[in-house]
Design a protein around this motif. Structure first.
Motif, PDB file in Angstrom:
ATOM      1  N   TYR A 251       0.825  -1.210   0.000  1.00 44.30           N
ATOM      2  CA  TYR A 251       0.000   0.000   0.000  1.00 44.30           C
ATOM      3  C   TYR A 251       0.860   1.262   0.000  1.00 44.30           C
ATOM      4  CZ  TYR A 251      -3.079   3.705   1.586  1.00 44.30           C
ATOM      5  OH  TYR A 251      -3.749   4.898   1.696  1.00 44.30           O
ATOM      6  N   ILE A 252       1.859   1.317   0.872  1.00 44.49           N
ATOM      7  CA  ILE A 252       2.654   2.546   0.960  1.00 44.49           C
ATOM      8  C   ILE A 252       3.632   2.679  -0.197  1.00 44.49           C
ATOM      9  CG2 ILE A 252       2.439   2.601   3.470  1.00 44.49           C
ATOM     10  CD1 ILE A 252       5.448   1.832   3.584  1.00 44.49           C
ATOM     11  N   ASP A 253       3.886   1.568  -0.933  1.00 48.63           N
ATOM     12  CA  ASP A 253       4.851   1.606  -2.041  1.00 48.63           C
ATOM     13  C   ASP A 253       4.191   1.795  -3.398  1.00 48.63           C
ATOM     14  OD1 ASP A 253       7.034   1.330  -0.407  1.00 48.63           O
ATOM     15  OD2 ASP A 253       7.227  -0.837  -0.686  1.00 48.63           O
ATOM     16  N   GLN A 254       2.898   2.103  -3.413  1.00 46.06           N
ATOM     17  CA  GLN A 254       2.176   2.149  -4.693  1.00 46.06           C
ATOM     18  C   GLN A 254       2.788   3.115  -5.696  1.00 46.06           C
ATOM     19  OE1 GLN A 254      -2.424   1.724  -4.430  1.00 46.06           O
ATOM     20  NE2 GLN A 254      -1.774   2.518  -2.443  1.00 46.06           N
ATOM     21  N   GLU A 255       3.134   4.315  -5.243  1.00 45.40           N
ATOM     22  CA  GLU A 255       3.633   5.322  -6.167  1.00 45.40           C
ATOM     23  C   GLU A 255       4.998   4.941  -6.736  1.00 45.40           C
ATOM     24  OE1 GLU A 255       3.812   8.472  -8.658  1.00 45.40           O
ATOM     25  OE2 GLU A 255       2.076   7.650  -7.578  1.00 45.40           O
ATOM     26  N   GLU A 256       5.909   4.502  -5.883  1.00 46.86           N
ATOM     27  CA  GLU A 256       7.240   4.158  -6.398  1.00 46.86           C
ATOM     28  C   GLU A 256       7.177   2.904  -7.263  1.00 46.86           C
ATOM     29  OE1 GLU A 256       9.832   2.072  -3.019  1.00 46.86           O
ATOM     30  OE2 GLU A 256       8.880   3.896  -2.279  1.00 46.86           O
ATOM     31  N   ASP A 257       6.283   1.966  -6.961  1.00 47.32           N
ATOM     32  CA  ASP A 257       6.136   0.787  -7.816  1.00 47.32           C
ATOM     33  C   ASP A 257       5.563   1.175  -9.173  1.00 47.32           C
ATOM     34  OD1 ASP A 257       7.174  -0.866  -5.903  1.00 47.32           O
ATOM     35  OD2 ASP A 257       5.259  -1.660  -5.210  1.00 47.32           O
ATOM     36  N   ARG A 258       4.670   2.155  -9.184  1.00 51.14           N
ATOM     37  CA  ARG A 258       4.121   2.633 -10.461  1.00 51.14           C
ATOM     38  C   ARG A 258       5.223   3.239 -11.318  1.00 51.14           C
ATOM     39  NH1 ARG A 258       2.756   7.045 -12.852  1.00 51.14           N
ATOM     40  NH2 ARG A 258       3.377   8.344 -11.077  1.00 51.14           N
ATOM     41  N   VAL A 259       6.078   4.036 -10.710  1.00 52.55           N
ATOM     42  CA  VAL A 259       7.185   4.675 -11.431  1.00 52.55           C
ATOM     43  C   VAL A 259       8.178   3.634 -11.949  1.00 52.55           C
ATOM     44  CG1 VAL A 259       9.172   6.221 -11.181  1.00 52.55           C
ATOM     45  CG2 VAL A 259       6.958   6.847 -10.166  1.00 52.55           C
ATOM     46  N   GLU A 260       8.481   2.635 -11.098  1.00 53.14           N
ATOM     47  CA  GLU A 260       9.468   1.610 -11.461  1.00 53.14           C
ATOM     48  C   GLU A 260       8.889   0.526 -12.372  1.00 53.14           C
ATOM     49  OE1 GLU A 260      12.622   1.450 -10.778  1.00 53.14           O
ATOM     50  OE2 GLU A 260      12.841   3.108  -9.344  1.00 53.14           O
ATOM     51  N   GLY A 261       7.561   0.485 -12.485  1.00 50.35           N
ATOM     52  CA  GLY A 261       6.926  -0.562 -13.284  1.00 50.35           C
ATOM     53  C   GLY A 261       6.879  -1.900 -12.578  1.00 50.35           C
ATOM     54  N   ASP A 262       6.924  -1.882 -11.231  1.00 48.73           N
ATOM     55  CA  ASP A 262       6.898  -3.122 -10.443  1.00 48.73           C
ATOM     56  C   ASP A 262       5.468  -3.536 -10.141  1.00 48.73           C
ATOM     57  OD1 ASP A 262       9.646  -3.163 -10.408  1.00 48.73           O
ATOM     58  OD2 ASP A 262       9.809  -2.181  -8.447  1.00 48.73           O
ATOM     59  N   LEU A 263       5.276  -4.844  -9.991  1.00 44.15           N
ATOM     60  CA  LEU A 263       3.968  -5.380  -9.636  1.00 44.15           C
ATOM     61  C   LEU A 263       3.601  -4.941  -8.214  1.00 44.15           C
ATOM     62  CD1 LEU A 263       2.697  -8.965 -10.269  1.00 44.15           C
ATOM     63  CD2 LEU A 263       2.676  -8.095  -7.943  1.00 44.15           C
TER      64      LEU A 263
END
Length: 355
Positions: A251-263
């Motif tokens: 939940y807290i990593d949503q933005e950085e995962d979106r930027v990195e293209g991570d699941l």
């Protein structure tokens, strides 16, 4: 003199700051020096990065050492070594040079070997170009095996910890392959493995991605435990306590995962309202399940603490509707979650000021 397991947030935080954190940092400093001496540049970079960026995983997981009685230092040695393997392999699968599921499976043999008493050390890098790590991964495995050999209750927990590890390793393989293959593999895996149809596939995946159940079992086993307690721990921790842990992490990593293209598992909820509703369901179920455990107040503090810890991260402010979800989840979790939330926010403010 009897050993007392903390029952209040204040006594827990006192034990954590006075005993747990100093011991964890000493163990991590040792492994950080070992990582810095890895001959292969790629392996060295990934090992160092996993410790530097994921140190809090060991700090959080080590709270379970308080269940080990006077053997709490042994528990910390195991927890730090096992979590360091987990974080290192996650980096090798996520940020390194391979997308080969067979390579990922071979790497994660280290995690099952670490939970055995006598499995021989393998070449965990057999299916990748990078090879020379100066025995770094092998020594992490040997450290965990030494703890396994000291457990009188190994036969009680062995099957359970290996099953939790199997689910964890399967998840790591499926979620790190080529992007176009990940979802279909995870859904098929969920259909094969999940007994609880009340979970979405990504919630089951989240539950498989936590090491908390293993830490709980090993810590109790250091202090002696029954087969009945081991069964209750599994029922309590999988899927709801472990699932809550990883869903909050995502939940807290949503933005950085979106930027990195991570699941990111939280991105598969249809809308924020459903996500909040499901988080509340996990909190309520975790509350219900841990009531059967002997130290239920400790276990309640752990999962309420997870809510406060993760939602106290500054990253929540940048999420759409983050403050509303934080307020609602803290309300349902009660004063223990709010206590840990306040402490986490204070810690982040102090850290920012020092930097």
């Amino acid at each position: 003199m009897a050993y007392t397991i903390p029952k209040t947030p204040f006594t827990l935080m006192t034990a954590v700051y006075r005993k747990i954190f100093p011991a964890v940092n000493a163990e991590l400093n040792f492994w950080q020096k070992r990582a810095g001496a890895i001959p292969n540049e790629e392996l060295r970079q990934q090992a160092l990065a996993s410790i530097e960026s994921k140190r809090f995983h060991c700090l959080g997981g080590a709270v379970y050492a308080l269940l080990s009685g006077f053997r709490w230092r042994e528990a910390i040695t195991f927890i730090v070594a096992y979590q360091t393997i987990s974080d290192y392999l996650d980096n090798l699968c996520d940020r390194s040079t391979s997308l080969d599921p067979d390579d990922f499976q071979q790497l994660h043999e280290a995690m099952s070997d670490a939970l055995s008493r006598q499995n021989p050390i393998q070449n965990y890098y057999a299916l990748r170009d990078e090879q020379s790590d100066g025995e770094y991964l092998a020594d992490l495995v040997r450290t965990c095996q030494r703890t396994m050999r000291r457990l009188d209750a190994y036969d009680v927990i062995g099957g359970h910890v290996l099953e939790l590890e199997r689910l964890y390793s399967d998840l790591q393989v499926h979620k790190h392959v080529k992007q176009e293959e990940r979802i279909s593999r995870l859904i098929n895996w969920y259909k094969e493995e999940a007994d609880d149809s009340s979970l979405f596939w990504y919630e089951f995946s989240a539950a498989a991605g936590s090491t908390l159940g293993i830490f709980c079992l090993v810590s109790y086993a250091l202090n002696g435990m029954s087969a009945e307690l081991a069964d209750k721990i599994i029922e309590s921790y999988f899927p709801f306590v472990q699932g809550l842990h990883i869903l909050l992490d995502y939940y807290i990593d949503q933005e950085e995962d979106r930027v990195e293209g991570d699941l990111n598992f939280c991105s598969y909820y249809d809308n924020p309202e459903l996500m909040q509703k499901r988080f509340m369901y996990f909190i309520e179920q975790a509350d219900h399940q841990v009531q059967q455990l002997p130290d239920r107040r400790f276990h309640e503090m752990v999962h309420h603490g997870l809510v406060g810890l993760y939602l106290g991260d500054p990253k929540t402010k940048k999420l759409d509707g983050g403050m509303t979800i934080t307020d609602n989840l803290l309300q349902i979790s009660g004063y223990k979650a709010r206590f840990f939330h306040w402490n986490t926010k204070l810690y982040h403010r102090m850290t920012k000021t020092r930097n």
